[in-house]
Write an enzyme that holds these catalytic residues in place. Structure first.
Site, PDB file in Angstrom:
ATOM      1  N   GLY A 214       5.559  50.158   7.401  1.00  0.00           N
ATOM      2  CA  GLY A 214       6.930  49.656   7.496  1.00  0.00           C
ATOM      3  C   GLY A 214       7.788  50.529   8.393  1.00  0.00           C
ATOM      4  N   PHE A 215       9.057  50.216   8.427  1.00  0.00           N
ATOM      5  CA  PHE A 215       9.994  50.930   9.308  1.00  0.00           C
ATOM      6  C   PHE A 215      10.048  52.419   8.947  1.00  0.00           C
ATOM      7  CE2 PHE A 215      14.800  51.779   9.387  1.00  0.00           C
ATOM      8  CZ  PHE A 215      14.749  52.432  10.611  1.00  0.00           C
TER       9      PHE A 215
ATOM     10  N   SER B 219       7.840  48.135  -0.273  1.00  0.00           N
ATOM     11  CA  SER B 219       8.756  47.103  -0.795  1.00  0.00           C
ATOM     12  C   SER B 219       9.415  46.402   0.384  1.00  0.00           C
ATOM     13  CB  SER B 219       9.877  47.709  -1.648  1.00  0.00           C
ATOM     14  OG  SER B 219      10.766  46.680  -2.071  1.00  0.00           O
TER      15      SER B 219
ATOM     16  N   LYS C 151       7.594  42.624  -8.309  1.00  0.00           N
ATOM     17  CA  LYS C 151       6.274  43.168  -8.676  1.00  0.00           C
ATOM     18  C   LYS C 151       6.035  44.541  -8.064  1.00  0.00           C
ATOM     19  CE  LYS C 151       2.542  40.613  -8.805  1.00  0.00           C
ATOM     20  NZ  LYS C 151       1.523  39.621  -8.348  1.00  0.00           N
TER      21      LYS C 151
ATOM     22  N   GLY D  55       5.502  44.954   6.641  1.00  0.00           N
ATOM     23  CA  GLY D  55       5.077  46.031   7.544  1.00  0.00           C
ATOM     24  C   GLY D  55       4.265  45.444   8.697  1.00  0.00           C
TER      25      GLY D  55
ATOM     26  N   LYS E  88      14.378  48.195  -8.225  1.00  0.00           N
ATOM     27  CA  LYS E  88      14.521  49.614  -7.879  1.00  0.00           C
ATOM     28  C   LYS E  88      15.106  50.403  -9.052  1.00  0.00           C
ATOM     29  CE  LYS E  88      13.019  49.893  -3.554  1.00  0.00           C
ATOM     30  NZ  LYS E  88      11.884  50.757  -3.171  1.00  0.00           N
TER      31      LYS E  88
ATOM     32  N   VAL F 233      -0.152  47.302  -3.385  1.00  0.00           N
ATOM     33  CA  VAL F 233      -0.122  48.357  -4.409  1.00  0.00           C
ATOM     34  C   VAL F 233       0.199  47.819  -5.810  1.00  0.00           C
ATOM     35  CG1 VAL F 233       0.421  50.248  -2.849  1.00  0.00           C
ATOM     36  CG2 VAL F 233       2.295  49.022  -3.950  1.00  0.00           C
TER      37      VAL F 233
ATOM     38  N   ASN G 158       0.352  46.235   2.583  1.00  0.00           N
ATOM     39  CA  ASN G 158      -0.238  44.881   2.538  1.00  0.00           C
ATOM     40  C   ASN G 158       0.215  44.032   3.724  1.00  0.00           C
ATOM     41  OD1 ASN G 158       2.367  44.234   1.903  1.00  0.00           O
ATOM     42  ND2 ASN G 158       1.935  43.339  -0.093  1.00  0.00           N
TER      43      ASN G 158
ATOM     44  N   TYR H 196      15.748  42.832  -5.900  1.00  0.00           N
ATOM     45  CA  TYR H 196      15.580  44.151  -5.272  1.00  0.00           C
ATOM     46  C   TYR H 196      16.283  45.224  -6.095  1.00  0.00           C
ATOM     47  CZ  TYR H 196      15.534  47.608  -1.451  1.00  0.00           C
ATOM     48  OH  TYR H 196      15.341  48.735  -0.677  1.00  0.00           O
TER      49      TYR H 196
END
Ligand code: UDP
Length: 313
Positions: free
Chosen positions: A11-12, A76, A92, A37, A150, A58, A33, A146
């Site tokens: 990812g970033f 995420s 998840k 990303g 978190k 994951v 996954n 989200y």
């Protein structure tokens, strides 16, 4: 040599972490996954000594052969457009994924740093936000997938620390920008830059007077690594306290790209926080960290990245 697992490594932010850790001589296992990303982010790392990519979700059982010293849990979806497109996967990965990561850490005796977010503060009623603020989150709104994931992940990390004595860190990351943000991830910086480069109207949501504070990714990576080495188990805000409105950001992007694009107002997303700015006193005192990159310089580098991407097929 330190052996590090980075979840969300393609990812970033994850890809910048992988690159920095490799450069510092660590062995890096990058797990992703590839839902949000991209292999493009880690292309330059393939073939480098000590780098291994594993395509895995994951939220399933994670098996990593051999020793593991550190886990950086960055898997995420993180942009509103992405987590609204993948609401259940977002819940998840925050819940089941964080649980799997903590179980793996326990098994390996590894320390864990979890990427949390300023979204745990919701649409905040305290401004700027300190770590002691408990937040103002709508638990059933669209963003809750989200925010609550978190918040739950933070609770899980603290429980593993308290019950099992795991060495843990929680970083609450505020808006971050820089090269390798996905052009189409819907966030305001890539949106404005790409719209300006294409001569399209810049989409300002609402009146554009809502504020954010953006941190350049290299500064953020410094803060994450400082937290790992010098932090403690309590959450720490990482971000740049320089706050501006989305209208000011639009004007700056237009000036730096030399674009003649106009602005177009669109509806404000549901539960879009009105203001956001980190109080980074704790990071300053605990870590001796603060961001250094000015918005103008960071935007210049990010614009250069998007120009280069546009130029390659
Ligand atoms: N925004 C905007 N135009 C866009 C994308 C976003 O005006 O094309 C606004 C959005 O409503 C929010 C701010 O920019 O107030 C930052 O949005 P982003 O999606 O980057 O991140 P957030 O801080 O909301 O997670």
């Amino acid at each position: 040599m330190e052996r590090v697992l980075v979840t969300g490594g393609a990812g970033f932010i994850g890809s910048h972490l992988c690159e920095r850790l490799l450069g510092a001589g660590a062995e890096v296992i990058c797990m992703d996954n590839l839902i949000t990303g991209s292999l493009r982010n880690i292309e330059p790392l393939f073939g480098r000594d000590g780098f291994l990519f594993v395509k895995q979700d994951v939220t399933n059982f994670i098996h990593v052969p051999g020793r593991l010293d550190t886990i950086l849990h960055f898997a995420s979806p993180a942009s509103p457009v992405d987590y609204l497109a993948h609401p259940i996967q977002t819940l998840k990965v925050g819940g089941l994924g964080t649980h799997k990561v903590l179980g793996l850490a326990r098994d390996k005796g590894a320390r864990v740093l979890m990427a949390s977010t300023s979204e745990v503060y919701g649409d905040p009623q305290e401004h700027p936000q300190r770590e002691s603020y408990w937040g103002h989150v709508n638990p059933i709104g669209p963003r809750s997938v989200y925010d609550e994931a978190k918040r739950y992940a933070e609770a899980l990390v603290m429980a593993y620390h308290r019950q099992h004595g795991l060495t843990t860190r929680i970083v609450r990351i505020f808006n971050t920008y820089g090269p390798r943000m996905r052009g189409r991830d819907g966030r305001v910086v890539p949106n404005f830059i790409l719209q300006a480069l294409h001569g399209e109207e810049l989409t300002v949501y609402g009146d554009g007077l809502q504020t954010r504070s953006f941190c350049y990714v290299d500064d953020l990576v410094d803060g994450i690594l400082a937290t790992l080495e010098r932090g403690d188990p309590e959450p720490v805000n990482l971000g740049n306290p320089n706050e501006f409105t989305m209208l000011e950001l639009a004007r700056q992007v237009l000036a730096l790209t030399g674009s003649a694009s106009r602005l177009r107002h669109e509806p404000l997303p549901v539960d879009d926080p009105r203001v956001r700015r980190p109080d980074i006193t704790r990071a300053r005192e605990l870590l001796g960290w603060e961001p250094h990159t000015q918005l103008e310089e960071g935007l210049r580098r990010t614009i250069a990245h998007f120009r280069a991407l546009e130029a390659t097929p």
